[in-house]
Every structure is written in structure tokens, then in C-alpha cells.
Design a protein around this motif. Structure first.
Motif, PDB file in Angstrom:
ATOM      1  N   SER A  19       0.812  -1.226   0.000  1.00 45.29           N
ATOM      2  CA  SER A  19       0.000   0.000   0.000  1.00 45.29           C
ATOM      3  C   SER A  19       0.844   1.275   0.000  1.00 45.29           C
ATOM      4  N   VAL A  20       1.771   1.345  -0.945  1.00 41.43           N
ATOM      5  CA  VAL A  20       2.548   2.570  -1.119  1.00 41.43           C
ATOM      6  C   VAL A  20       1.662   3.603  -1.817  1.00 41.43           C
ATOM      7  N   GLN A  21       1.487   4.757  -1.213  1.00 40.51           N
ATOM      8  CA  GLN A  21       0.603   5.781  -1.750  1.00 40.51           C
ATOM      9  C   GLN A  21       1.292   6.585  -2.858  1.00 40.51           C
ATOM     10  N   ILE A  22       0.605   6.717  -3.998  1.00 39.76           N
ATOM     11  CA  ILE A  22       1.110   7.520  -5.116  1.00 39.76           C
ATOM     12  C   ILE A  22       0.081   8.611  -5.386  1.00 39.76           C
ATOM     13  N   PRO A  23       0.426   9.865  -5.157  1.00 38.75           N
ATOM     14  CA  PRO A  23      -0.528  10.958  -5.390  1.00 38.75           C
ATOM     15  C   PRO A  23      -0.941  11.046  -6.862  1.00 38.75           C
ATOM     16  N   SER A  24      -2.041  11.691  -7.118  1.00 41.19           N
ATOM     17  CA  SER A  24      -2.528  11.847  -8.492  1.00 41.19           C
ATOM     18  C   SER A  24      -1.477  12.546  -9.352  1.00 41.19           C
TER      19      SER A  24
END
Length: 239
Positions: free
Chosen positions: A27-32
Motif C-alpha cells: 500500500s505505497v501511496q502515489i498521489p494523483s
């Protein structure tokens, strides 16, 4: 060389053998409109990189794998997996991009780097095991990805393994396909000498008929006669 990703929350390393490196995260977050990736170094002889990723919540990511700035593989979707062969040393990069301008996404991934020389050693050991077992179909299949003269850490080739185990059919198949009949291991023993030491009389006769050197000596100065006399004390293992 180890994988050297830029550190971020959730990334862990697996306790692989020293030759193999694994990097994984959940669950590595990648911004828009942004991307996430990490560099790592390929060993001098190259490597095989296996990867898998999953985008959560139905999103789709764009994945790219580069070596020396050259794109070797790309994929797009909510999940993906594959294998990339890197043929030389140098910097590589695995990168995931979020193509959406409206929402962020979470990506879980695993990247496994196996150095080419380690992979070759594993395949060689497997070939030798098949040769010892007399698995001729398995040997022929294994030879599709392994050199017929490949040797393990002790210098044993598939011909050494088959000869010492009395696997005449495998010995014949290897010779017919160009296996070096007088290859020596770290003890300077040829396949004929190993067959003599194991009292494999049928293989000994066959190798001599095929022209194996009978005068060769090992590191202790023992030739086929000495080894055969020693091996004979245990009987003919091929009978």
C-alpha cells in the motif's frame, strides 16, 4: 549488489540468501499525477528481475523497468507480473506512475533480483542432480538452458555426475552432444576416473571405448588403475 530503494513507509526486505535480493512493500501511496520508484544496481554479469504489483481500490498504474535509462519493460493495469533479463551491470529503475489527475492510489509490489551467475549455478546443480539420478529426459530438457560443459563449485560436470553414478545412457547422451570426455574437476579427476573410483565397470568400459584418457592422474598422483583398485573393494555398483 543489493537493491537500494529510496526508503518509504511500509517497505521491507526478505531474508533471502545473500545472492538474491528482494524488495517489497504494501500500500505505497502515489498521489494523483505522480510516480514512485527506486533504483538498484545490476551485478556486472547481469541479472534476472522478477516483479509483481497490485493496485488497490480498482485503480490502474503504469509500470516501467529501465536499465541504464533504456526502457526494457512496461505494463499498465491494476495488476501485473513478469520477468526481465538484464544482460550487464549498471543502474536499473522500477517505477510506478499514477495516470489519474483526480485521485491517489495505493500499490503493493515485490521485486526480486537474482544475479545471472547465481542463477547459472543453480541450474548447473540441478543438471548434475538429474544426471546422477539417470533422468535422461530431465537432463536433455535442462541442457536447453545450461551449457553441457557447465561445472559446479567442485568442477564436476554432468558427465562426472552420470559416470560416477553408473548412468550409462546419460553418459552416452552427453558425449553424443559434445560433452568434454576428459574434463577435470578440482581434484583433476576426469569422468573416467570418477567412474573408476565408484567401481562403475560398465561406464568405465564405455568411456574407454569412446576414447577417454586412461593415463590421467589426480592431485594425489593416482591414475585410473589406482582408483579402480580402490573402488573395486566396494564391488561394482552398476550390477
Amino acid at each position: 549488489s543489493a537493491l537500494r530503494p529510496r526508503m518509504s513507509t511500509g517497505r521491507t526486505y526478505s531474508p533471502d540468501p545473500p545472492e538474491v535480493r528482494t524488495c517489497r512493500a504494501k500500500s505505497v501511496q502515489i498521489p494523483s499525477g505522480d510516480s514512485f520508484g527506486f533504483p538498484f544496481e545490476s551485478p556486472a554479469l547481469g541479472c534476472v528481475v522478477r516483479f509483481a504489483f497490485q493496485v488497490h481500490d480498482g485503480g490502474e498504474a503504469a509500470f516501467e523497468f529501465k536499465h541504464g535509462g533504456v526502457l526494457l519493460h512496461e505494463a499498465h493495469g491494476e495488476a501485473g507480473e513478469g520477468e526481465v533479463t538484464v544482460t550487464s551491470g549498471g543502474m536499473c529503475e522500477a517505477r510506478w506512475s499514477n495516470p489519474s489527475w483526480f485521485y491517489s492510489m495505493a500499490v503493493s509490489y515485490e521485486v526480486v533480483l537474482t544475479p545471472a551467475d547465481h542463477l547459472a549455478a543453480v541450474r548447473t546443480r540441478h543438471l548434475l542432480q538429474l544426471a546422477r539420478q539417470g533422468d535422461l529426459p530431465g537432463v536433455l530438457t535442462s541442457l536447453c538452458g545450461t551449457r553441457i560443459d557447465a561445472a559446479d563449485e567442485q568442477g564436476w560436470t554432468a558427465l562426472h555426475a552420470a559416470a560416477s553414478a553408473g548412468q550409462t545412457a546419460v553418459v552416452q547422451a552427453l558425449l553424443d552432444r559434445g560433452a568434454p570426455i576428459d574434463a577435470v574437476n578440482v581434484n583433476l579427476c576426469t569422468p573416467l576416473m570418477e567412474a573408476c573410483a565408484a567401481a562403475q565397470a560398465r561406464v568405465v568400459d564405455f568411456l574407454i571405448e569412446r576414447g577417454a584418457a586412461v593415463a590421467a592422474a589426480d592431485v594425489d598422483g593416482r591414475n585410473c588403475v589406482h582408483l579402480l583398485a580402490t573402488g573395486a573393494a566396494g564391488g561394482d555398483a552398476s550390477t
